[in-house]
Enzyme design. Structure first.
Site, mmCIF file in Angstrom:
data_model
loop_
_atom_site.group_PDB
_atom_site.id
_atom_site.type_symbol
_atom_site.label_atom_id
_atom_site.label_comp_id
_atom_site.label_asym_id
_atom_site.label_seq_id
_atom_site.Cartn_x
_atom_site.Cartn_y
_atom_site.Cartn_z
ATOM 1 C CB SER A 144 -1.457 -0.076 1.379
ATOM 2 O OG SER A 144 -1.753 1.009 1.045
ATOM 3 C CG ASP A 222 -7.175 -3.058 -2.266
ATOM 4 O OD1 ASP A 222 -7.833 -2.562 -1.538
ATOM 5 O OD2 ASP A 222 -6.352 -3.990 -2.052
ATOM 6 C CG HIS A 255 -5.377 -2.536 0.830
ATOM 7 N ND1 HIS A 255 -5.100 -2.573 0.047
ATOM 8 C CD2 HIS A 255 -4.942 -1.951 2.232
ATOM 9 C CE1 HIS A 255 -3.849 -1.387 -0.044
ATOM 10 N NE2 HIS A 255 -4.021 -1.243 1.274
#
Length: 277
Positions: A144, A222, A255
């Protein structure tokens, strides 16, 4: 350097470390896994995402069994300076836990938020001095915000890093709310100051990087895929640059660290092949 805790696992040693950073002017925390043997070992540096500390990857990724088999050191630093006197924000996506791996130039962040220099200088210097690391064989990966950091730092410092990969990276901070907020706060309103910290923009300039391949994994469940991560921009830019990018899309994965744990061995293998070549 202080070792605050140490554990034996898979024949190697996992150390939790604190040290003083000249770049951030604060103590910084990290974990270091050293496999069994004398070394020196190739090193993978893992950069974590928003809200994370050094512990998230260390405790959740399940990376050390495979790292031990490969003879690979893994270093996982914190995501920002912390502590009294360090600027912060009430939101999770700015301030402590959200350093974005850039050198802030704007007040009040500039005093401590020098994460680019921390990773590329202070952290590497510590690892070279205190652990059996081969600093000619260092790779970068992350998730991320940390995926953004891994890609951009590898692009800006190819003489330091020999391989790069990412999980669900923020591909283009210029084009997403997380990036726009953080870059404005840390670097000011000029988009020109943001460009070197935007992987898609860097690649879109049309210059291939000195990496034979970049590996990126992205979960299709995600929740941040379309609004914050936008991996298609990285894919388009890699085509312009002639940069080989393997972007793997995974149905049903989100995620979280469940996603990372599912594919971390592939990334460790990817880096080891390049760092030991």
């Amino acid at each position: 350097m202080d070792i605050t805790a140490q554990h034996r696992l898979f024949g190697g040693t996992l150390s939790f470390v604190k040290h003083d950073s000249a770049a951030t002017q604060t103590p910084m925390a990290l974990s270091v896994f050293v496999p069994e043997g004398e070394g020196p070992f190739p090193v993978l540096i893992w950069l974590s995402g928003l809200t994370c500390t050094a512990n998230n990857f260390t405790e959740k990724a399940g990376a050390y069994k495979r790292a031990a088999e490969l003879g690979l050191m893994i270093v996982a630093p914190d995501t920002s300076p912390r502590g009294e006197g360090v600027a912060n924000d009430e939101a999770y996506d700015l301030g402590q836990g959200a350093g974005f791996y850039v050198n802030a130039t704007q007040s009040p962040w500039a005093a401590h938020f020098q994460m680019e220099t921390y990773v590329t200088h202070d952290l590497l210097e510590l690892i070279a001095a205190e652990f059996p690391a081969d600093m000619s064989r260092v790779g970068l990966s992350g998730h991320s915000m940390g995926g953004h950091g891994a890609l951009t730092l590898a692009m800006n410092y190819p003489h330091l890093f020999k391989s790069v990969s990412a999980f669900a990276p923020i591909a283009s901070p210029v084009h997403c709310p997380w990036g726009q907020k953080a870059m404005t706060a840390y670097l000011g309103p000029s988009h020109e100051a943001w460009e070197r910290s935007d992987a898609a923009l860097r690649l879109a300039r049309g210059k291939a990087l000195p990496f034979d391949e970049i590996l990126v994994d992205q979960g299709l469940a995600d929740p941040f895929l379309e609004t914050q991560l936008m991996p298609h921009l990285l894919e388009q830019a890699a085509k312009v640059a002639g940069q080989k990018l393997t972007l793997r899309r995974h149905e049903g994965y989100d995620h979280s660290y469940y996603f990372i744990a599912s594919f971390i061995d592939d990334h460790l293998d990817f880096h080891t092949r390049r760092l030991k070549a």
